[in-house]
Write a protein that holds these residues in place. Structure first.
Motif, PDB file in Angstrom:
ATOM      1  N   THR A 134     -23.614 -48.928  30.696  1.00  0.00           N
ATOM      2  CA  THR A 134     -24.078 -48.516  31.940  1.00  0.00           C
ATOM      3  C   THR A 134     -24.717 -47.838  33.209  1.00  0.00           C
ATOM      4  O   THR A 134     -25.195 -47.381  33.500  1.00  0.00           O
ATOM      5  CB  THR A 134     -23.627 -50.367  32.755  1.00  0.00           C
ATOM      6  N   GLN A 135     -23.235 -46.982  33.535  1.00  0.00           N
ATOM      7  CA  GLN A 135     -22.544 -46.218  33.935  1.00  0.00           C
ATOM      8  C   GLN A 135     -22.136 -44.961  33.861  1.00  0.00           C
ATOM      9  O   GLN A 135     -21.216 -44.164  33.999  1.00  0.00           O
ATOM     10  CB  GLN A 135     -21.937 -46.261  35.329  1.00  0.00           C
ATOM     11  N   GLN A 136     -22.614 -44.275  32.334  1.00  0.00           N
ATOM     12  CA  GLN A 136     -22.092 -42.767  32.218  1.00  0.00           C
ATOM     13  C   GLN A 136     -22.178 -41.980  32.758  1.00  0.00           C
ATOM     14  O   GLN A 136     -21.277 -41.245  32.691  1.00  0.00           O
ATOM     15  CB  GLN A 136     -23.764 -43.013  30.495  1.00  0.00           C
ATOM     16  N   ALA A 137     -23.019 -42.232  33.223  1.00  0.00           N
ATOM     17  CA  ALA A 137     -23.309 -40.667  34.525  1.00  0.00           C
ATOM     18  C   ALA A 137     -22.264 -40.696  35.588  1.00  0.00           C
ATOM     19  O   ALA A 137     -21.482 -39.467  35.298  1.00  0.00           O
ATOM     20  CB  ALA A 137     -24.333 -40.843  35.448  1.00  0.00           C
ATOM     21  N   ASP A 138     -21.850 -41.665  36.514  1.00  0.00           N
ATOM     22  CA  ASP A 138     -20.496 -42.042  36.659  1.00  0.00           C
ATOM     23  C   ASP A 138     -19.463 -41.546  36.333  1.00  0.00           C
ATOM     24  O   ASP A 138     -18.867 -40.735  36.914  1.00  0.00           O
ATOM     25  CB  ASP A 138     -20.740 -43.277  37.062  1.00  0.00           C
ATOM     26  N   LEU A 139     -20.055 -42.134  34.958  1.00  0.00           N
ATOM     27  CA  LEU A 139     -18.205 -41.893  34.071  1.00  0.00           C
ATOM     28  C   LEU A 139     -17.954 -40.773  34.083  1.00  0.00           C
ATOM     29  O   LEU A 139     -16.763 -40.163  33.759  1.00  0.00           O
ATOM     30  CB  LEU A 139     -18.417 -42.701  32.829  1.00  0.00           C
ATOM     31  N   LYS A 140     -19.137 -40.080  33.761  1.00  0.00           N
ATOM     32  CA  LYS A 140     -18.976 -38.320  33.660  1.00  0.00           C
ATOM     33  C   LYS A 140     -18.539 -37.573  34.361  1.00  0.00           C
ATOM     34  O   LYS A 140     -17.817 -36.549  34.472  1.00  0.00           O
ATOM     35  CB  LYS A 140     -20.467 -37.748  32.359  1.00  0.00           C
ATOM     36  N   ASP A 141     -18.713 -38.206  35.358  1.00  0.00           N
ATOM     37  CA  ASP A 141     -18.601 -36.804  36.987  1.00  0.00           C
ATOM     38  C   ASP A 141     -17.241 -37.445  37.618  1.00  0.00           C
ATOM     39  O   ASP A 141     -16.844 -36.395  37.233  1.00  0.00           O
ATOM     40  CB  ASP A 141     -19.513 -37.852  38.011  1.00  0.00           C
ATOM     41  N   LEU A 142     -16.785 -38.320  36.608  1.00  0.00           N
ATOM     42  CA  LEU A 142     -14.861 -38.873  36.992  1.00  0.00           C
ATOM     43  C   LEU A 142     -14.086 -37.922  36.167  1.00  0.00           C
ATOM     44  O   LEU A 142     -13.221 -37.935  36.337  1.00  0.00           O
ATOM     45  CB  LEU A 142     -15.087 -40.154  36.754  1.00  0.00           C
ATOM     46  N   PHE A 143     -15.072 -38.186  34.928  1.00  0.00           N
ATOM     47  CA  PHE A 143     -14.154 -37.126  33.847  1.00  0.00           C
ATOM     48  C   PHE A 143     -13.860 -35.624  34.186  1.00  0.00           C
ATOM     49  O   PHE A 143     -12.762 -35.100  33.812  1.00  0.00           O
ATOM     50  CB  PHE A 143     -14.894 -37.425  32.451  1.00  0.00           C
ATOM     51  N   LYS A 144     -15.089 -35.180  34.951  1.00  0.00           N
ATOM     52  CA  LYS A 144     -14.748 -33.731  35.612  1.00  0.00           C
ATOM     53  C   LYS A 144     -13.930 -33.909  36.613  1.00  0.00           C
ATOM     54  O   LYS A 144     -13.386 -32.772  36.205  1.00  0.00           O
ATOM     55  CB  LYS A 144     -15.929 -34.018  36.272  1.00  0.00           C
ATOM     56  N   LYS A 145     -13.452 -34.494  37.548  1.00  0.00           N
ATOM     57  CA  LYS A 145     -12.991 -34.284  38.185  1.00  0.00           C
ATOM     58  C   LYS A 145     -11.154 -35.260  37.955  1.00  0.00           C
ATOM     59  O   LYS A 145     -10.556 -34.842  38.466  1.00  0.00           O
ATOM     60  CB  LYS A 145     -12.978 -35.781  40.030  1.00  0.00           C
ATOM     61  N   ILE A 146     -10.345 -35.789  37.006  1.00  0.00           N
ATOM     62  CA  ILE A 146      -9.377 -36.399  36.450  1.00  0.00           C
ATOM     63  C   ILE A 146      -8.429 -35.362  35.143  1.00  0.00           C
ATOM     64  O   ILE A 146      -9.065 -34.784  34.296  1.00  0.00           O
ATOM     65  CB  ILE A 146      -9.864 -38.089  36.183  1.00  0.00           C
ATOM     66  N   ASP A 147      -7.248 -35.749  34.888  1.00  0.00           N
ATOM     67  CA  ASP A 147      -6.525 -34.664  34.289  1.00  0.00           C
ATOM     68  C   ASP A 147      -6.533 -35.797  33.000  1.00  0.00           C
ATOM     69  O   ASP A 147      -6.254 -34.537  32.171  1.00  0.00           O
ATOM     70  CB  ASP A 147      -4.986 -34.651  34.586  1.00  0.00           C
ATOM     71  N   GLY A 148      -6.850 -37.385  32.580  1.00  0.00           N
ATOM     72  CA  GLY A 148      -5.839 -37.440  31.802  1.00  0.00           C
ATOM     73  C   GLY A 148      -6.920 -38.875  31.136  1.00  0.00           C
ATOM     74  O   GLY A 148      -7.191 -39.331  32.295  1.00  0.00           O
ATOM     75  N   VAL A 149      -7.678 -39.679  30.198  1.00  0.00           N
ATOM     76  CA  VAL A 149      -8.394 -40.252  30.130  1.00  0.00           C
ATOM     77  C   VAL A 149      -7.361 -41.278  28.770  1.00  0.00           C
ATOM     78  O   VAL A 149      -6.665 -40.649  28.200  1.00  0.00           O
ATOM     79  CB  VAL A 149      -9.535 -39.753  29.288  1.00  0.00           C
ATOM     80  N   VAL A 150      -7.524 -42.246  28.885  1.00  0.00           N
ATOM     81  CA  VAL A 150      -6.525 -42.918  27.905  1.00  0.00           C
ATOM     82  C   VAL A 150      -7.980 -44.068  27.211  1.00  0.00           C
ATOM     83  O   VAL A 150      -8.499 -44.724  29.036  1.00  0.00           O
ATOM     84  CB  VAL A 150      -5.553 -43.834  28.058  1.00  0.00           C
ATOM     85  N   ILE A 151      -8.052 -44.403  25.942  1.00  0.00           N
ATOM     86  CA  ILE A 151      -9.485 -44.642  25.395  1.00  0.00           C
ATOM     87  C   ILE A 151      -9.296 -45.145  24.048  1.00  0.00           C
ATOM     88  O   ILE A 151      -8.721 -44.856  23.803  1.00  0.00           O
ATOM     89  CB  ILE A 151     -10.870 -43.278  25.934  1.00  0.00           C
ATOM     90  N   ASN A 152      -9.642 -46.665  23.909  1.00  0.00           N
ATOM     91  CA  ASN A 152     -10.305 -46.677  22.440  1.00  0.00           C
ATOM     92  C   ASN A 152     -10.544 -46.038  21.987  1.00  0.00           C
ATOM     93  O   ASN A 152     -11.453 -45.575  21.553  1.00  0.00           O
ATOM     94  CB  ASN A 152     -10.566 -48.735  22.984  1.00  0.00           C
ATOM     95  N   ASP A 153     -10.424 -46.806  20.191  1.00  0.00           N
ATOM     96  CA  ASP A 153     -11.622 -45.725  19.628  1.00  0.00           C
ATOM     97  C   ASP A 153     -12.407 -46.295  19.253  1.00  0.00           C
ATOM     98  O   ASP A 153     -13.498 -45.004  19.764  1.00  0.00           O
ATOM     99  CB  ASP A 153     -10.589 -45.734  17.921  1.00  0.00           C
ATOM    100  N   ASP A 154     -13.029 -47.320  19.309  1.00  0.00           N
ATOM    101  CA  ASP A 154     -14.558 -47.264  19.141  1.00  0.00           C
ATOM    102  C   ASP A 154     -14.650 -47.164  20.545  1.00  0.00           C
ATOM    103  O   ASP A 154     -15.985 -46.495  20.647  1.00  0.00           O
ATOM    104  CB  ASP A 154     -14.679 -49.165  18.915  1.00  0.00           C
ATOM    105  N   GLU A 155     -14.217 -47.374  21.782  1.00  0.00           N
ATOM    106  CA  GLU A 155     -15.363 -46.103  23.080  1.00  0.00           C
ATOM    107  C   GLU A 155     -15.141 -45.260  23.380  1.00  0.00           C
ATOM    108  O   GLU A 155     -16.320 -44.768  23.379  1.00  0.00           O
ATOM    109  CB  GLU A 155     -14.272 -47.334  24.009  1.00  0.00           C
ATOM    110  N   ALA A 156     -14.643 -44.562  22.663  1.00  0.00           N
ATOM    111  CA  ALA A 156     -14.648 -42.358  22.220  1.00  0.00           C
ATOM    112  C   ALA A 156     -15.812 -42.683  21.737  1.00  0.00           C
ATOM    113  O   ALA A 156     -16.510 -41.614  21.618  1.00  0.00           O
ATOM    114  CB  ALA A 156     -13.318 -42.380  21.714  1.00  0.00           C
ATOM    115  N   LEU A 157     -15.532 -43.260  20.499  1.00  0.00           N
ATOM    116  CA  LEU A 157     -17.263 -43.389  18.941  1.00  0.00           C
ATOM    117  C   LEU A 157     -18.586 -43.166  19.974  1.00  0.00           C
ATOM    118  O   LEU A 157     -19.285 -42.538  19.830  1.00  0.00           O
ATOM    119  CB  LEU A 157     -16.834 -44.409  17.867  1.00  0.00           C
ATOM    120  N   LEU A 158     -18.084 -44.462  21.135  1.00  0.00           N
ATOM    121  CA  LEU A 158     -19.005 -44.824  21.586  1.00  0.00           C
ATOM    122  C   LEU A 158     -19.828 -43.667  22.455  1.00  0.00           C
ATOM    123  O   LEU A 158     -21.324 -43.632  22.570  1.00  0.00           O
ATOM    124  CB  LEU A 158     -19.595 -46.220  21.833  1.00  0.00           C
TER     125      LEU A 158
END
Ligand code: AMP
Length: 300
Positions: free
Chosen positions: A153-177
């Motif tokens: 639902t908020q992929q654009a904001d999520l990608k904006d966030l990822f540009k500004k941070i150092d690390g991400v923890v994510i589940n395997d299913d979510e990473a594939l999605l």
């Protein structure tokens, strides 16, 4: 060094094939705090309703958690979540979510928390995570968690966030999605390309993978005979990781592997009983003992 977490505080109801419990203390930031608290003091920002028992706050404070950033909404009700596990304890279904006070929550970072050097943005709407990021002054290492709902639902904001941070923890299913691929190694690499230079993909009882621009490092989970309730395993994993990095004061690759080992160990304790109860009973000596055991398992 200072470690800040912003995330949910909840009453959880959990069903497994063997047992069910109602309205137990939970929430992403509670699991994170209990786990990180073994390694470093933690600053907590979150929201609860008037129904939230004061003894829970005291329990956190006794563990070195600074809960002065906790907002208590007069007349409000605390966030509630319920989930069910089936025979395969790696998969869970959310049965219900009542956002309550979380619905209108706009985190305000207290002035004395704005200098936090290590920051964990627990699972929340990416727009909320971005607003927290705007309020911290010059953090050294920021890591975020997310979930399928925000990817959808908020992929654009999520990608904006990822540009500004150092690390991400994510589940395997979510990473594939998120990356629209079927290969987990490719998924990790694509997330690195989105901005963060450390990506940890969690695979439940099958361990985790650390992706950096240089390499991919697999880590097994600690082998457990009796998984009673995996709720909070992801958040306590993040707590063990960030707590160890904050204690070291830096997030270089050498530290990172040790921090991941602590993450595996502390999250394994989390799964051994319902809700936060096993983490509450765990001691630093338990953590050190299992860490040594785990290190031994990894040596070839
Ligand atoms: P984990 O098992 O690590 O994914 O974390 C489970 C915890 O996350 C539970 O204690 C829930 O209260 C909390 N939680 C579940 N859904 C949400 C949500 N949409 N936003 C914030 N926290 C959540």
């Amino acid at each position: 060094m200072s470690l800040l977490v912003v995330g949910s505080i909840a009453f959880d109801s959990i069903k497994t094939p063997d047992t069910s419990i109602e309205d137990t203390l939970g929430g992403s930031s509670v699991y994170f705090c209990l786990a990180a608290g073994f390694f470093a003091p933690v600053r907590l920002v979150g929201v609860v309703g008037e129904d939230f028992p004061k003894e829970h706050i005291r329990m956190l404070e006794e563990r070195g958690i600074d809960a002065s950033g906790l907002e208590v909404v007069e007349g409000g009700e605390t966030f509630r979540w319920s989930g069910e596990y089936f025979e395969n304890m790696n998969k869970r279904e959310t049965l219900s979510v009542s956002l309550n006070v979380l619905e209108d929550f706009e985190p305000k970072i207290p002035d004395n928390f704005r200098d936090s050097e290590f920051v964990f943005l627990a699972n929340a709407a990416p727009s909320t995570q971005l607003s927290v990021l705007d309020q911290v002054e010059n953090p050294k290492f920021v890591m975020a968690d997310t979930m399928d709902l925000w990817i959808q639902t908020q992929q654009a904001d999520l990608k904006d966030l990822f540009k500004k941070i150092d690390g991400v923890v994510i589940n395997d299913d979510e990473a594939l999605l998120l990356t629209d691929t079927r290969n987990i190694i490719e998924a990790g690499k694509r997330i690195l390309d989105m901005g963060p230079h450390r990506v940890v993909v969690k695979k439940g009882e099958h361990g985790a993978l650390l992706f950096t621009h240089e390499k991919v490092i697999p880590l097994p989970a600690y082998p457990l005979h009796d998984v009673r309730d995996p709720t909070g395993a992801g958040d306590s994993f993040a707590g063990g990781l960030m707590g160890t990095l904050a204690r070291a004061g830096e997030a270089e690759e050498g530290n990172f592997k040790g921090a991941l080992a602590n993450a595996v160990v502390v999250s394994s304790y989390c799964c051994e009983d319902f809700g936060v109860t096993r983490l509450q009973r765990t001691t630093s000596a338990d953590i050190s003992r299992r860490f040594e055991d785990y290190k031994g398992l990894l040596t070839i």
